[in-house]
Design a protein around this motif. Structure first.
Motif, PDB file in Angstrom:
ATOM      1  N   THR A 102       1.791  10.434  -7.843  1.00  0.00           N
ATOM      2  CA  THR A 102       2.453   9.550  -9.188  1.00  0.00           C
ATOM      3  C   THR A 102       2.058   8.219  -8.654  1.00  0.00           C
ATOM      4  O   THR A 102       1.562   7.658  -8.056  1.00  0.00           O
ATOM      5  N   SER A 103       2.762   7.208  -9.570  1.00  0.00           N
ATOM      6  CA  SER A 103       2.328   5.880  -9.704  1.00  0.00           C
ATOM      7  C   SER A 103       2.278   5.253  -8.434  1.00  0.00           C
ATOM      8  O   SER A 103       3.182   5.354  -7.581  1.00  0.00           O
ATOM      9  N   GLY A 104       1.373   4.130  -8.076  1.00  0.00           N
ATOM     10  CA  GLY A 104       1.636   3.643  -6.746  1.00  0.00           C
ATOM     11  C   GLY A 104       2.390   2.135  -6.724  1.00  0.00           C
ATOM     12  O   GLY A 104       2.273   1.437  -5.878  1.00  0.00           O
TER      13      GLY A 104
ATOM     14  N   ILE B 244       5.483   0.399  -6.218  1.00  0.00           N
ATOM     15  CA  ILE B 244       6.683   0.563  -5.369  1.00  0.00           C
ATOM     16  C   ILE B 244       7.704  -0.466  -5.445  1.00  0.00           C
ATOM     17  O   ILE B 244       7.375  -1.625  -5.401  1.00  0.00           O
ATOM     18  N   HIS B 245       8.933  -0.074  -5.622  1.00  0.00           N
ATOM     19  CA  HIS B 245      10.108  -0.977  -5.561  1.00  0.00           C
ATOM     20  C   HIS B 245      10.701  -0.759  -4.327  1.00  0.00           C
ATOM     21  O   HIS B 245      11.184   0.468  -3.819  1.00  0.00           O
TER      22      HIS B 245
ATOM     23  N   ALA C 200       2.908   6.618  -5.064  1.00  0.00           N
ATOM     24  CA  ALA C 200       4.256   6.719  -4.690  1.00  0.00           C
ATOM     25  C   ALA C 200       4.637   8.064  -3.823  1.00  0.00           C
ATOM     26  O   ALA C 200       5.347   7.909  -2.953  1.00  0.00           O
ATOM     27  N   THR C 201       4.150   9.283  -4.278  1.00  0.00           N
ATOM     28  CA  THR C 201       4.187  10.304  -3.794  1.00  0.00           C
ATOM     29  C   THR C 201       2.982  11.252  -4.146  1.00  0.00           C
ATOM     30  O   THR C 201       2.429  11.019  -5.097  1.00  0.00           O
TER      31      THR C 201
ATOM     32  N   THR D 125       3.105   9.589   5.139  1.00  0.00           N
ATOM     33  CA  THR D 125       3.985   8.708   4.298  1.00  0.00           C
ATOM     34  C   THR D 125       3.996   7.441   5.091  1.00  0.00           C
ATOM     35  O   THR D 125       4.313   7.271   6.303  1.00  0.00           O
TER      36      THR D 125
ATOM     37  N   SER E 222      11.136   0.530   1.445  1.00  0.00           N
ATOM     38  CA  SER E 222      10.250   1.500   0.617  1.00  0.00           C
ATOM     39  C   SER E 222       9.277   2.322   1.136  1.00  0.00           C
ATOM     40  O   SER E 222       8.997   2.185   2.374  1.00  0.00           O
ATOM     41  N   THR E 223       8.778   3.187   0.633  1.00  0.00           N
ATOM     42  CA  THR E 223       7.549   3.984   1.007  1.00  0.00           C
ATOM     43  C   THR E 223       6.720   4.593  -0.128  1.00  0.00           C
ATOM     44  O   THR E 223       6.790   4.442  -1.222  1.00  0.00           O
ATOM     45  N   SER E 224       5.548   4.720   0.510  1.00  0.00           N
ATOM     46  CA  SER E 224       4.337   5.456  -0.281  1.00  0.00           C
ATOM     47  C   SER E 224       3.593   6.529   0.497  1.00  0.00           C
ATOM     48  O   SER E 224       4.076   6.675   1.695  1.00  0.00           O
TER      49      SER E 224
ATOM     50  N   VAL F 245      12.575   7.577  -2.422  1.00  0.00           N
ATOM     51  CA  VAL F 245      12.103   6.062  -2.457  1.00  0.00           C
ATOM     52  C   VAL F 245      13.177   5.423  -1.771  1.00  0.00           C
ATOM     53  O   VAL F 245      14.493   5.309  -1.992  1.00  0.00           O
TER      54      VAL F 245
END
Length: 370
Positions: free
Chosen positions: A213-215, A217-218, A198-199, A342, A231-233, A293
């Motif tokens: 961090t966790s992947g 994504i909401h 996620a980041t 990103t 949303s982003t990752s 996010v």
């Protein structure tokens, strides 16, 4: 009685003569003054380190002369020996005959006479040197003794003569040593560091995959025909591959049972009210800044701290695309340091989009070419 007086007069005359002789020779036996604050620095040559055994290096001799300036200095001798005093034995392998004159300071105008191996001297027109003057002279292209970890000495003597002859004015001894060179050996293997999440955090400004961090994504909101969901990752990559790396995205579009959201096959803007799923990428210019996010990050094709770039089709602001197995980023055919990217995700739906939870699992693959 007369004979005793005659002998006494003869003895007195002999004592007087000896006294006169001692007074006459006394000044010529006076010791030379001790040179102070003296040192020999082994300096690197063109290719060899200063203390390398057998290395062709530079010798910098620095010292202070104590004698008053009334005594002229016309030459200074540097005699290389195995011992500080006594019989002088030349250190094995030492060569001074190829030496040349380098820098000189304190008393200048000297040229080097390197005719005699192990006993070079510098010479000039004899001139006074002030007491306490700090002098330094560099002998270039001296070949060090060839024995490893060998201590050797240089006996320094100043002379009023121009050829290092006669009694020395000032003397002193310095010492130095050759050394065993420490050889360090290490191997840099083929390298690829790649992570997604996620980041991606940083450590001292450098992307750090341990801080991914966790992947999961909401999206920032429920899907709606009247608004765009985003949303982003993030991902980070570095490699020493000579041809660099390419990053591809792999996976299906968003799906809920048999229902799907249409992927954007040709890069274009998001349009509300129609079925669209797409992504774009940005190579971050400030790796310490992490977008919130749900905040779309505008891509750029020329980040100021370039280490990688978004690929054509995914690199335009407010334009999106999604085709599985597409290349979304690359390092322009070169090895690069760590770069955070990103990825922004966009969903639009029509009013007739069936209700449900829409999910996809995307896998980013980084392929280096060595």
């Amino acid at each position: 009685m007369k004979q005793q007086k005659a002998l006494l007069r003869l003895f007195s005359a002999s004592v007087l003569m000896v006294g006169l002789v001692m007074q006459a020779v006394g000044p010529s036996l006076a010791s030379a003054a001790q040179i102070t604050t003296r040192s020999l620095t082994l300096q690197a040559g063109i290719t060899d380190a200063g203390a390398k055994a057998g290395g062709v290096v530079n010798h910098l001799l620095a010292f202070t002369v104590p004698s008053v300036g009334a005594t002229n200095v016309g030459s200074i001798k540097f005699q290389y020996c195995m011992l500080a005093s006594g019989v002088c034995t030349l250190p094995a392998g030492l060569v001074t005959t190829a030496a040349t004159m380098g820098s000189q300071a304190g008393a200048t105008g000297f040229t080097l006479d390197a005719t005699t191996n192990g006993a070079p001297f510098i010479t000039r027109v004899s001139a006074s040197v002030a007491a306490g003057a700090a002098l330094s002279y560099q002998l270039q292209a001296v070949t060090n003794p060839t024995t490893v970890n060998q201590t050797f000495f240089v006996r320094i003597s100043t002379y009023a003569s121009i050829d290092a002859s006669g009694a020395p004015t000032d003397t002193g001894t310095v010492t130095a040593s050759t050394v065993e060179q420490i050889v360090l050996d290490g191997t840099m293997p083929e390298s690829l560091v790649f992570c997604t999440g996620a980041t991606i955090g940083t450590t001292v400004g450098v992307p750090d995959c341990l801080k991914a961090t966790s992947g999961v994504i909401h999206f920032n909101q429920l899907f709606s025909p009247t608004d765009t969901a985003t949303s982003t990752s993030q991902m980070a990559a570095s490699t020493n591959a000579g041809v660099g790396y390419v990053i591809s995205v792999n996976g299906p579009t968003l799906t809920s049972g048999s229902n799907t959201i249409a992927p954007i096959a040709v890069m274009g803007p998001g349009v509300r009210g129609i079925s669209q799923f797409g992504i774009n990428l940005k190579a971050n210019t400030v790796t310490t800044a992490t977008p919130a996010v749900g905040t779309e990050v505008a891509p750029t094709t020329n980040p100021t701290n370039f280490k990688g770039q978004a690929a054509p089709g995914y690199d335009t602001v407010d334009s999106f695309k999604f085709i599985t197995n597409d290349t979304v980023a690359n390092s322009q055919n070169a090895g690069v340091d760590a770069q955070i990217f990103t990825a922004s995700y966009m969903v639009n739906v029509p009013g007739s989009q069936p209700a449900g939870t829409y999910v996809t699992t995307l896998t980013y693959i980084c392929t280096p070419t060595y």
